[in-house]
Design a protein around this motif. Sequence first.
Motif, PDB file in Angstrom:
ATOM      1  N   ASP A 229     -27.790 -25.851 -27.752  1.00 36.73           N
ATOM      2  CA  ASP A 229     -27.427 -26.403 -26.445  1.00 36.73           C
ATOM      3  C   ASP A 229     -26.033 -27.021 -26.518  1.00 36.73           C
ATOM      4  N   ARG A 230     -25.087 -26.466 -25.765  1.00 30.59           N
ATOM      5  CA  ARG A 230     -23.724 -26.996 -25.705  1.00 30.59           C
ATOM      6  C   ARG A 230     -23.347 -27.447 -24.296  1.00 30.59           C
ATOM      7  N   VAL A 231     -24.343 -27.509 -23.398  1.00 29.36           N
ATOM      8  CA  VAL A 231     -24.065 -27.899 -22.010  1.00 29.36           C
ATOM      9  C   VAL A 231     -24.826 -29.154 -21.591  1.00 29.36           C
ATOM     10  N   GLY A 232     -25.600 -29.752 -22.510  1.00 26.19           N
ATOM     11  CA  GLY A 232     -26.301 -30.982 -22.180  1.00 26.19           C
ATOM     12  C   GLY A 232     -27.611 -30.739 -21.459  1.00 26.19           C
ATOM     13  N   CYS A 233     -28.036 -31.713 -20.664  1.00 23.26           N
ATOM     14  CA  CYS A 233     -29.332 -31.652 -19.973  1.00 23.26           C
ATOM     15  C   CYS A 233     -29.419 -30.453 -19.028  1.00 23.26           C
ATOM     16  N   PHE A 234     -28.402 -30.255 -18.205  1.00 24.89           N
ATOM     17  CA  PHE A 234     -28.225 -29.066 -17.371  1.00 24.89           C
ATOM     18  C   PHE A 234     -29.454 -28.742 -16.521  1.00 24.89           C
ATOM     19  N   GLN A 235     -30.019 -29.751 -15.868  1.00 23.40           N
ATOM     20  CA  GLN A 235     -31.167 -29.517 -14.989  1.00 23.40           C
ATOM     21  C   GLN A 235     -30.731 -28.693 -13.775  1.00 23.40           C
ATOM     22  N   SER A 236     -31.534 -27.712 -13.419  1.00 27.66           N
ATOM     23  CA  SER A 236     -31.165 -26.805 -12.332  1.00 27.66           C
ATOM     24  C   SER A 236     -32.142 -26.921 -11.170  1.00 27.66           C
ATOM     25  N   ARG A 237     -31.670 -26.496  -9.992  1.00 29.31           N
ATOM     26  CA  ARG A 237     -32.471 -26.574  -8.781  1.00 29.31           C
ATOM     27  C   ARG A 237     -32.003 -25.507  -7.808  1.00 29.31           C
ATOM     28  N   VAL A 238     -32.934 -24.984  -7.009  1.00 30.86           N
ATOM     29  CA  VAL A 238     -32.583 -24.112  -5.898  1.00 30.86           C
ATOM     30  C   VAL A 238     -33.725 -24.132  -4.887  1.00 30.86           C
ATOM     31  N   VAL A 239     -33.382 -23.976  -3.604  1.00 27.74           N
ATOM     32  CA  VAL A 239     -34.353 -23.943  -2.517  1.00 27.74           C
ATOM     33  C   VAL A 239     -34.160 -22.649  -1.744  1.00 27.74           C
ATOM     34  N   GLY A 240     -35.272 -22.028  -1.338  1.00 23.79           N
ATOM     35  CA  GLY A 240     -35.207 -20.798  -0.559  1.00 23.79           C
ATOM     36  C   GLY A 240     -36.137 -20.846   0.639  1.00 23.79           C
ATOM     37  N   VAL A 241     -35.702 -20.289   1.776  1.00 25.56           N
ATOM     38  CA  VAL A 241     -36.508 -20.232   3.004  1.00 25.56           C
ATOM     39  C   VAL A 241     -36.207 -18.920   3.712  1.00 25.56           C
ATOM     40  N   GLY A 242     -37.233 -18.331   4.345  1.00 26.77           N
ATOM     41  CA  GLY A 242     -37.000 -17.096   5.087  1.00 26.77           C
ATOM     42  C   GLY A 242     -38.224 -16.627   5.846  1.00 26.77           C
ATOM     43  N   PRO A 243     -38.104 -15.485   6.537  1.00 26.84           N
ATOM     44  CA  PRO A 243     -39.210 -14.950   7.333  1.00 26.84           C
ATOM     45  C   PRO A 243     -40.104 -14.023   6.515  1.00 26.84           C
ATOM     46  N   GLN A 244     -41.291 -13.773   7.051  1.00 26.04           N
ATOM     47  CA  GLN A 244     -42.169 -12.776   6.456  1.00 26.04           C
ATOM     48  C   GLN A 244     -42.879 -11.984   7.553  1.00 26.04           C
ATOM     49  N   PHE A 245     -43.245 -10.748   7.199  1.00 27.02           N
ATOM     50  CA  PHE A 245     -44.004  -9.880   8.100  1.00 27.02           C
ATOM     51  C   PHE A 245     -45.043  -9.149   7.268  1.00 27.02           C
ATOM     52  N   GLY A 246     -46.284  -9.110   7.755  1.00 24.89           N
ATOM     53  CA  GLY A 246     -47.353  -8.418   7.043  1.00 24.89           C
ATOM     54  C   GLY A 246     -48.118  -7.478   7.955  1.00 24.89           C
ATOM     55  N   TYR A 247     -48.652  -6.402   7.360  1.00 24.67           N
ATOM     56  CA  TYR A 247     -49.418  -5.425   8.139  1.00 24.67           C
ATOM     57  C   TYR A 247     -50.547  -4.884   7.280  1.00 24.67           C
ATOM     58  N   ILE A 248     -51.777  -4.943   7.788  1.00 20.51           N
ATOM     59  CA  ILE A 248     -52.970  -4.434   7.104  1.00 20.51           C
ATOM     60  C   ILE A 248     -53.421  -3.153   7.792  1.00 20.51           C
ATOM     61  N   PHE A 249     -53.745  -2.142   6.991  1.00 22.23           N
ATOM     62  CA  PHE A 249     -54.174  -0.866   7.590  1.00 22.23           C
ATOM     63  C   PHE A 249     -55.224  -0.213   6.685  1.00 22.23           C
ATOM     64  N   PRO A 250     -56.165   0.520   7.276  1.00 27.64           N
ATOM     65  CA  PRO A 250     -57.221   1.162   6.483  1.00 27.64           C
ATOM     66  C   PRO A 250     -56.699   2.403   5.766  1.00 27.64           C
ATOM     67  N   ILE A 251     -57.269   2.653   4.610  1.00 30.44           N
ATOM     68  CA  ILE A 251     -57.016   3.886   3.856  1.00 30.44           C
ATOM     69  C   ILE A 251     -58.384   4.479   3.535  1.00 30.44           C
ATOM     70  N   GLY A 252     -58.816   5.440   4.327  1.00 28.75           N
ATOM     71  CA  GLY A 252     -60.161   5.980   4.171  1.00 28.75           C
ATOM     72  C   GLY A 252     -61.196   4.971   4.630  1.00 28.75           C
ATOM     73  N   ASP A 253     -62.425   5.121   4.108  1.00 33.31           N
ATOM     74  CA  ASP A 253     -63.516   4.249   4.526  1.00 33.31           C
ATOM     75  C   ASP A 253     -63.677   3.019   3.647  1.00 33.31           C
ATOM     76  N   LYS A 254     -63.202   3.096   2.411  1.00 39.90           N
ATOM     77  CA  LYS A 254     -63.499   2.028   1.455  1.00 39.90           C
ATOM     78  C   LYS A 254     -62.272   1.255   0.970  1.00 39.90           C
ATOM     79  N   MET A 255     -61.081   1.689   1.331  1.00 44.92           N
ATOM     80  CA  MET A 255     -59.881   1.037   0.835  1.00 44.92           C
ATOM     81  C   MET A 255     -59.015   0.552   1.996  1.00 44.92           C
ATOM     82  N   GLN A 256     -58.146  -0.384   1.706  1.00 44.66           N
ATOM     83  CA  GLN A 256     -57.189  -0.839   2.697  1.00 44.66           C
ATOM     84  C   GLN A 256     -55.836  -1.106   2.025  1.00 44.66           C
ATOM     85  N   GLY A 257     -54.771  -0.922   2.805  1.00 43.87           N
ATOM     86  CA  GLY A 257     -53.433  -1.207   2.329  1.00 43.87           C
ATOM     87  C   GLY A 257     -52.877  -2.431   3.029  1.00 43.87           C
TER      88      GLY A 257
END
Length: 301
Positions: A229-257
């Motif tokens: 270690d040549r940089v000391g404590c060097f504590q790091s931080r980052v924050v992230g925010v954003g949108p999401q979109f989800g979609y559920i759909f059937p695949i045959g009779d027994k599976m889903q995507g």
Amino acid sequence: MTSIYYHDSVAAGADVARAREFQIRNIPANVTANLSATVNANVDIGFLAGTYTFATPVLGGQASASLLAAYGSNSTSLAGSLTGTITGPGGGTFPFSRFDNINSDIVAFGDLIPQFALKWNAGVNNYMTYITADLPAGAYQSNRLANLGIGHWAVDVGGGYTYFDPKTGHEASAVLGFTYNFIDPSTQYQNGVDMHLDWGVSQFLTKQVQVGLVGYLYQEIGCDSGSGDRVGCFQSRVVGVGPQFGYIFPIGDKMQGYINLKAYGEFANENRPAGWNLWLTFNLSPAAATPPTPSRPMFTK
């Protein structure tokens, strides 16, 4: 089975650039230097995760075991000026100045990440706990700027809560975890313990369509250490925010995507790059009677 396409585009200033120069041994130990430089990286990775859910309850909950593998590309560059002094064999110091322009590209496999989780359901309330690890099997060289492995072992534990009401379509989730990083044997550098909080809120507009917001906080709560270690404590931080979109759909009779798209913009970074990243997830699972609460990746950078 879950497959994920991940894109990350970030940049950092002199503090991170200087730390990376030390890491790849581009600044000798007898040099005291100031660096005015920037680091830029673009990462494209494909993840594939298999999950097995046990039929027999464990501690009254549902147990599952997963293994995630990665393959992709990392393109990283560092450019800037380095000024300082060199200490000679006799103890004398000499001024010097140079300009660094380093470009590094790699296409390879990343580390393997196993995970074990327990989940409990009580009406609209859902609880989970997990333990996961980073197995340093990916492409890594300590003197290379771009890598797809981290070069050391790590263990991460945490827990989460999800509120999900199928009648109203309201969903809110939060997962809090802590990561212990083992020392890098190549550099004798050890990252401090980090804390990460991942959260999401969404609304199912129909039984198939989901929209909402997601975010995360990464905060190193321990100091970096080790003989390298040549940089000391060097504590790091980052924050992230954003949108999401989800979609559920059937695949045959027994599976889903299930397809989920998330994009994060990063800010409030310290001793860490920031930019934006995108996650495109496809999950294949046995069909459920009601829309499942979307699982969120527990794997952190």
